[in-house]
Design a protein around this motif. Structure first.
Motif, PDB file in Angstrom:
ATOM      1  N   ALA A 167       4.321  -7.000   2.782  1.00  0.00           N
ATOM      2  CA  ALA A 167       4.388  -5.958   2.193  1.00  0.00           C
ATOM      3  C   ALA A 167       3.220  -5.598   1.530  1.00  0.00           C
ATOM      4  O   ALA A 167       2.254  -6.302   1.472  1.00  0.00           O
ATOM      5  N   LYS A 168       2.544  -4.092   1.531  1.00  0.00           N
ATOM      6  CA  LYS A 168       1.394  -3.721   0.899  1.00  0.00           C
ATOM      7  C   LYS A 168       1.826  -3.166  -0.526  1.00  0.00           C
ATOM      8  O   LYS A 168       2.670  -2.072  -0.403  1.00  0.00           O
ATOM      9  N   VAL A 169       0.963  -3.841  -1.626  1.00  0.00           N
ATOM     10  CA  VAL A 169       1.270  -3.121  -2.982  1.00  0.00           C
ATOM     11  C   VAL A 169      -0.050  -2.337  -3.286  1.00  0.00           C
ATOM     12  O   VAL A 169      -1.153  -3.209  -3.348  1.00  0.00           O
ATOM     13  N   THR A 170      -0.064  -1.154  -3.709  1.00  0.00           N
ATOM     14  CA  THR A 170      -1.400  -0.559  -4.114  1.00  0.00           C
ATOM     15  C   THR A 170      -1.027  -0.060  -5.610  1.00  0.00           C
ATOM     16  O   THR A 170       0.021   0.350  -6.005  1.00  0.00           O
ATOM     17  N   ILE A 171      -2.145  -0.494  -6.501  1.00  0.00           N
ATOM     18  CA  ILE A 171      -2.057  -0.353  -7.860  1.00  0.00           C
ATOM     19  C   ILE A 171      -3.247   0.704  -8.068  1.00  0.00           C
ATOM     20  O   ILE A 171      -4.362   0.603  -7.824  1.00  0.00           O
ATOM     21  N   LEU A 178       3.052   1.063 -16.731  1.00  0.00           N
ATOM     22  CA  LEU A 178       3.007   0.380 -15.152  1.00  0.00           C
ATOM     23  C   LEU A 178       4.117   1.104 -14.549  1.00  0.00           C
ATOM     24  O   LEU A 178       5.196   0.360 -14.734  1.00  0.00           O
ATOM     25  N   LEU A 179       3.854   1.961 -13.763  1.00  0.00           N
ATOM     26  CA  LEU A 179       5.084   2.433 -13.107  1.00  0.00           C
ATOM     27  C   LEU A 179       5.047   2.704 -11.682  1.00  0.00           C
ATOM     28  O   LEU A 179       4.145   2.919 -11.053  1.00  0.00           O
ATOM     29  N   ARG A 180       6.374   2.763 -10.936  1.00  0.00           N
ATOM     30  CA  ARG A 180       6.227   2.704  -9.460  1.00  0.00           C
ATOM     31  C   ARG A 180       6.316   4.185  -9.145  1.00  0.00           C
ATOM     32  O   ARG A 180       6.966   5.181  -9.753  1.00  0.00           O
ATOM     33  N   ASP A 181       5.306   4.539  -8.190  1.00  0.00           N
ATOM     34  CA  ASP A 181       5.316   5.841  -7.731  1.00  0.00           C
ATOM     35  C   ASP A 181       6.099   5.980  -6.493  1.00  0.00           C
ATOM     36  O   ASP A 181       5.549   5.701  -5.195  1.00  0.00           O
ATOM     37  N   LEU A 182       7.176   6.464  -6.762  1.00  0.00           N
ATOM     38  CA  LEU A 182       8.123   6.542  -5.378  1.00  0.00           C
ATOM     39  C   LEU A 182       7.825   7.537  -4.446  1.00  0.00           C
ATOM     40  O   LEU A 182       8.171   7.277  -3.168  1.00  0.00           O
ATOM     41  N   TYR A 223       4.396  -0.379  -1.354  1.00  0.00           N
ATOM     42  CA  TYR A 223       4.746   0.001  -2.716  1.00  0.00           C
ATOM     43  C   TYR A 223       3.656   0.561  -3.529  1.00  0.00           C
ATOM     44  O   TYR A 223       2.370  -0.356  -3.506  1.00  0.00           O
ATOM     45  N   THR A 224       3.751   1.590  -4.398  1.00  0.00           N
ATOM     46  CA  THR A 224       2.400   2.102  -5.075  1.00  0.00           C
ATOM     47  C   THR A 224       2.843   2.143  -6.510  1.00  0.00           C
ATOM     48  O   THR A 224       4.188   2.771  -6.824  1.00  0.00           O
ATOM     49  N   TYR A 225       2.025   1.522  -7.366  1.00  0.00           N
ATOM     50  CA  TYR A 225       2.148   1.593  -8.722  1.00  0.00           C
ATOM     51  C   TYR A 225       0.967   2.190  -9.713  1.00  0.00           C
ATOM     52  O   TYR A 225      -0.218   2.268  -8.921  1.00  0.00           O
TER      53      TYR A 225
END
Length: 143
Positions: free
Chosen positions: A50-54, A135-139, A122-124
């Motif tokens: 998975a790729k997680v972007t903050i 810190l919130l997920r950007d759907l 997933y983008t936060y």
């Protein structure tokens, strides 16, 4: 005689309140965090992680502070406004945490737990509202 607030004082309060919040940094405008502020990326074993972007959002309040980002307890990067860091993660439970050094100690860290799936993104968004880190997920930017 009852006094009413002047237009000038109302404008001042409105401008001050707007400056205390953060506004989203468009994902395509967010800059990659410079390599000097990237510390440790998670060790990934999956062939299709998975790729997680903050993304660090922008605003006047807290602009001078650097946010420390941790993934699964490891310091990944330090973000300034308008910057992002992208990390790979094995499928399963991932803990993302944001911290902000502050002399008063009044801004506690924030952590989210998420279950990531193979090959998904997933983008936060991380920002500061008053004296609260969020810190919130950007759907809209996740799939």
């Amino acid at each position: 005689m009852k006094s009413r607030p002047s237009i000038v004082s109302m404008l001042f309060v409105a401008c001050f309140a707007a400056g205390c919040g953060t506004s989203p940094t468009p994902l395509h405008e967010a800059r990659e965090v410079p390599p000097a502020r990237v510390f440790e990326r998670p060790v990934v074993k999956s062939t299709n992680p998975a790729k997680v972007t903050i993304v660090r959002d922008q605003g006047l309040h807290g602009a001078e502070h650097v946010f420390t980002i941790l993934v699964n307890g490891r310091q990944v990067a330090e973000l300034r406004q308008g910057e992002k860091v992208i990390v790979s993660a094995d499928p399963g439970t991932v803990f993302i945490e944001a911290r902000m050094f502050n002399i008063t100690g009044r801004v506690p860290p924030v952590q989210v737990e998420t279950n990531v799936q193979e090959g998904k993104t997933y983008t936060y968004r991380v920002g500061l509202d008053e004296l609260t880190l969020r810190l919130l997920r950007d759907l809209s930017a996740s799939n």
